[in-house]
Design a protein around this motif. Structure first.
Motif, PDB file in Angstrom:
ATOM      1  N   GLY A 177       0.254  -1.104   0.280  1.00 55.83           N
ATOM      2  CA  GLY A 177      -0.082  -0.316   0.365  1.00 55.83           C
ATOM      3  C   GLY A 177       0.691   1.346   0.047  1.00 55.83           C
ATOM      4  N   GLY A 178       1.743   1.263   0.473  1.00 61.97           N
ATOM      5  CA  GLY A 178       2.759   2.157   0.273  1.00 61.97           C
ATOM      6  C   GLY A 178       3.199   3.178  -1.294  1.00 61.97           C
ATOM      7  N   ASP A 179       3.350   2.441  -1.976  1.00 61.24           N
ATOM      8  CA  ASP A 179       3.289   3.064  -3.144  1.00 61.24           C
ATOM      9  C   ASP A 179       1.811   2.836  -3.641  1.00 61.24           C
ATOM     10  N   PHE A 180       0.430   3.341  -3.242  1.00 62.56           N
ATOM     11  CA  PHE A 180      -0.795   3.117  -3.828  1.00 62.56           C
ATOM     12  C   PHE A 180      -0.776   4.921  -3.997  1.00 62.56           C
ATOM     13  N   SER A 181      -1.527   5.264  -4.704  1.00 59.85           N
ATOM     14  CA  SER A 181      -1.260   6.842  -4.819  1.00 59.85           C
ATOM     15  C   SER A 181      -1.803   8.251  -3.513  1.00 59.85           C
ATOM     16  N   SER A 182      -3.174   6.713  -3.301  1.00 59.41           N
ATOM     17  CA  SER A 182      -3.362   7.100  -2.317  1.00 59.41           C
ATOM     18  C   SER A 182      -2.329   5.903  -1.039  1.00 59.41           C
ATOM     19  N   PRO A 183      -1.406   6.501  -0.238  1.00 59.13           N
ATOM     20  CA  PRO A 183      -0.430   5.304  -0.112  1.00 59.13           C
ATOM     21  C   PRO A 183      -1.326   4.969   1.659  1.00 59.13           C
ATOM     22  N   ASP A 184      -1.002   3.614   1.880  1.00 60.49           N
ATOM     23  CA  ASP A 184      -1.798   3.076   3.053  1.00 60.49           C
ATOM     24  C   ASP A 184      -0.408   1.229   3.657  1.00 60.49           C
ATOM     25  N   GLU A 185       0.437   2.860   4.662  1.00 59.65           N
ATOM     26  CA  GLU A 185       1.469   1.254   4.026  1.00 59.65           C
ATOM     27  C   GLU A 185       1.195   0.545   5.431  1.00 59.65           C
ATOM     28  N   ALA A 186       0.435  -0.187   5.869  1.00 57.51           N
ATOM     29  CA  ALA A 186       0.446  -1.070   6.364  1.00 57.51           C
ATOM     30  C   ALA A 186      -0.621  -1.966   6.049  1.00 57.51           C
ATOM     31  N   HIS A 187      -0.607  -1.551   4.597  1.00 56.64           N
ATOM     32  CA  HIS A 187      -1.510  -3.074   4.067  1.00 56.64           C
ATOM     33  C   HIS A 187      -0.409  -3.551   2.309  1.00 56.64           C
ATOM     34  N   PHE A 188      -0.139  -4.611   2.878  1.00 52.94           N
ATOM     35  CA  PHE A 188       0.535  -5.973   1.353  1.00 52.94           C
ATOM     36  C   PHE A 188      -1.198  -6.045   1.054  1.00 52.94           C
ATOM     37  N   GLU A 189      -1.735  -6.816  -0.125  1.00 51.99           N
ATOM     38  CA  GLU A 189      -2.032  -7.777  -0.658  1.00 51.99           C
ATOM     39  C   GLU A 189      -1.584  -8.531  -1.857  1.00 51.99           C
ATOM     40  N   ILE A 190      -2.413  -9.320  -2.402  1.00 53.56           N
ATOM     41  CA  ILE A 190      -2.016 -10.090  -3.545  1.00 53.56           C
ATOM     42  C   ILE A 190      -2.828  -9.525  -4.542  1.00 53.56           C
ATOM     43  N   GLY A 191      -1.704  -9.444  -5.544  1.00 52.70           N
ATOM     44  CA  GLY A 191      -1.635  -8.016  -5.849  1.00 52.70           C
ATOM     45  C   GLY A 191      -2.096  -8.364  -7.957  1.00 52.70           C
ATOM     46  N   VAL A 192      -2.473  -9.642  -8.059  1.00 52.83           N
ATOM     47  CA  VAL A 192      -2.909 -10.749  -8.949  1.00 52.83           C
ATOM     48  C   VAL A 192      -3.589 -11.755  -8.834  1.00 52.83           C
ATOM     49  N   PRO A 193      -4.967 -12.285 -10.012  1.00 52.59           N
ATOM     50  CA  PRO A 193      -4.853 -13.166  -9.587  1.00 52.59           C
ATOM     51  C   PRO A 193      -4.950 -14.708  -9.480  1.00 52.59           C
ATOM     52  N   PRO A 194      -5.881 -15.375  -9.267  1.00 50.76           N
ATOM     53  CA  PRO A 194      -5.872 -16.973  -9.069  1.00 50.76           C
ATOM     54  C   PRO A 194      -5.196 -17.324 -10.451  1.00 50.76           C
ATOM     55  N   THR A 195      -4.870 -17.095 -11.383  1.00 49.08           N
ATOM     56  CA  THR A 195      -4.800 -18.337 -12.933  1.00 49.08           C
ATOM     57  C   THR A 195      -2.888 -17.323 -12.350  1.00 49.08           C
ATOM     58  N   ASP A 196      -2.910 -16.402 -12.044  1.00 46.99           N
ATOM     59  CA  ASP A 196      -1.421 -15.750 -12.572  1.00 46.99           C
ATOM     60  C   ASP A 196      -0.727 -17.161 -11.545  1.00 46.99           C
ATOM     61  N   LYS A 197       0.340 -17.732 -12.191  1.00 46.78           N
ATOM     62  CA  LYS A 197       1.562 -18.429 -12.049  1.00 46.78           C
ATOM     63  C   LYS A 197       2.614 -18.258 -10.984  1.00 46.78           C
ATOM     64  N   ARG A 198       3.107 -16.461 -10.815  1.00 45.92           N
ATOM     65  CA  ARG A 198       3.121 -16.371  -9.608  1.00 45.92           C
ATOM     66  C   ARG A 198       3.272 -16.287  -8.759  1.00 45.92           C
ATOM     67  N   VAL A 199       1.612 -16.456  -8.675  1.00 48.26           N
ATOM     68  CA  VAL A 199       1.484 -17.121  -7.173  1.00 48.26           C
ATOM     69  C   VAL A 199       1.639 -18.768  -6.484  1.00 48.26           C
ATOM     70  N   ARG A 200       1.663 -19.393  -7.320  1.00 48.49           N
ATOM     71  CA  ARG A 200       2.168 -20.672  -6.917  1.00 48.49           C
ATOM     72  C   ARG A 200       3.693 -20.324  -6.702  1.00 48.49           C
ATOM     73  N   LYS A 201       4.148 -19.765  -7.899  1.00 45.82           N
ATOM     74  CA  LYS A 201       5.833 -20.614  -8.023  1.00 45.82           C
ATOM     75  C   LYS A 201       6.523 -19.374  -6.810  1.00 45.82           C
ATOM     76  N   VAL A 202       5.681 -18.373  -6.417  1.00 48.97           N
ATOM     77  CA  VAL A 202       6.545 -17.700  -5.438  1.00 48.97           C
ATOM     78  C   VAL A 202       5.617 -18.273  -4.414  1.00 48.97           C
ATOM     79  N   ALA A 203       4.861 -19.227  -4.030  1.00 46.43           N
ATOM     80  CA  ALA A 203       4.986 -19.789  -2.115  1.00 46.43           C
ATOM     81  C   ALA A 203       5.130 -21.705  -2.144  1.00 46.43           C
ATOM     82  N   GLN A 204       5.962 -21.569  -3.687  1.00 43.14           N
ATOM     83  CA  GLN A 204       6.098 -22.747  -3.513  1.00 43.14           C
ATOM     84  C   GLN A 204       7.980 -22.351  -3.329  1.00 43.14           C
TER      85      GLN A 204
END
Length: 227
Positions: A177-204
């Motif tokens: 969230g610190g990178d948002f135009s309206s910052p929210d530095e406490a916030h982290f989120e999965i930034g891609v949909p379930p179909t994005d292969k990076r989610v599985r790759k990073v988790a593994q």
């Protein structure tokens, strides 16, 4: 001195529910001692309740299934954060692995966290559009009272370096969230949909670190080196 920790994250397995969007998520196993081809009435009713905890056709802005509650048969459950003494409500599976890793690195390398200082799931009835990522269990707020929305520079340079290193490790699958135009530095989120292969790759990748001595969260490392 921060010591390395070996962590085995439990994974959930069992019944798969398909949403109106075609997305699939794992449900806790439902025991059935009868004919596998003829599920018991009890198992069927549990499956129906599980589906009821997903908003039909509803997805958060990042594309994940919205839940109406945690620990009620949907995809969001209370999961431990090893080494911290507390738990958070997040989407089980790969999302859980990634978000728990973020919390652990913050805990070990930025400041010690205490129960109640990390917020995961939020009811869709209580959040606005962007915060709906919380309703799918794919977002967390770390110490939101310390890092309020619309305020920048809440972290010291060495703390910011840790956050940037975490984001590098997550290979674009996580947004801060610190990178948002309206910052929210406490916030982290999965930034891609379930179909994005990076989610599985990073988790593994993180799962591998969790069972390797001297790797993963809780290990001092040169932040100038690639993650």
């Amino acid at each position: 001195m921060i010591s390395s920790r070996r962590v085995f994250l439990r994974s959930a397995a069992g019944l798969a529910i398909v949403s109106g969007t075609g997305a699939i998520f794992a449900q806790p196993s439902i025991a059935n001692s009868g004919d596998p081809a003829s599920p018991s009435k009890d198992s069927v009713s549990k499956a129906q309740r599980a589906f009821a905890e997903i908003v039909p056709g509803g997805t958060s802005p990042n594309g994940w299934l919205i839940n109406t509650a945690a620990n009620s048969g949907g995809s969001v459950w209370t999961r431990p954060v090893p080494g911290t003494g507390f738990e958070i409500d997040v989407a089980i599976g790969d999302v859980e692995v990634i978000l728990v890793h973020i919390v652990r690195r913050f805990h070990y390398e930025i400041d010690t966290l205490r129960p109640g200082e990390v917020i995961g799931f939020k009811s869709p009835a209580t959040v606005k559009r962007r915060e709906l990522n919380h309703a799918s269990g794919t977002a967390i707020d770390i110490r939101p009272g310390h890092y309020p929305p619309d305020v920048r520079n809440g972290f010291y340079p060495h703390e910011l370096a840790v956050i940037r290193d975490i984001l590098t490790q997550c290979e674009g699958a996580v947004k801060w969230g610190g990178d948002f135009s309206s910052p929210d530095e406490a916030h982290f989120e999965i930034g891609v949909p379930p179909t994005d292969k990076r989610v599985r790759k990073v988790a593994q990748k993180i799962r591998g670190w969790n069972i390797t001595p001297g790797a993963g969260a809780g290990v001092l490392r040169d932040l100038k080196m690639p993650g």
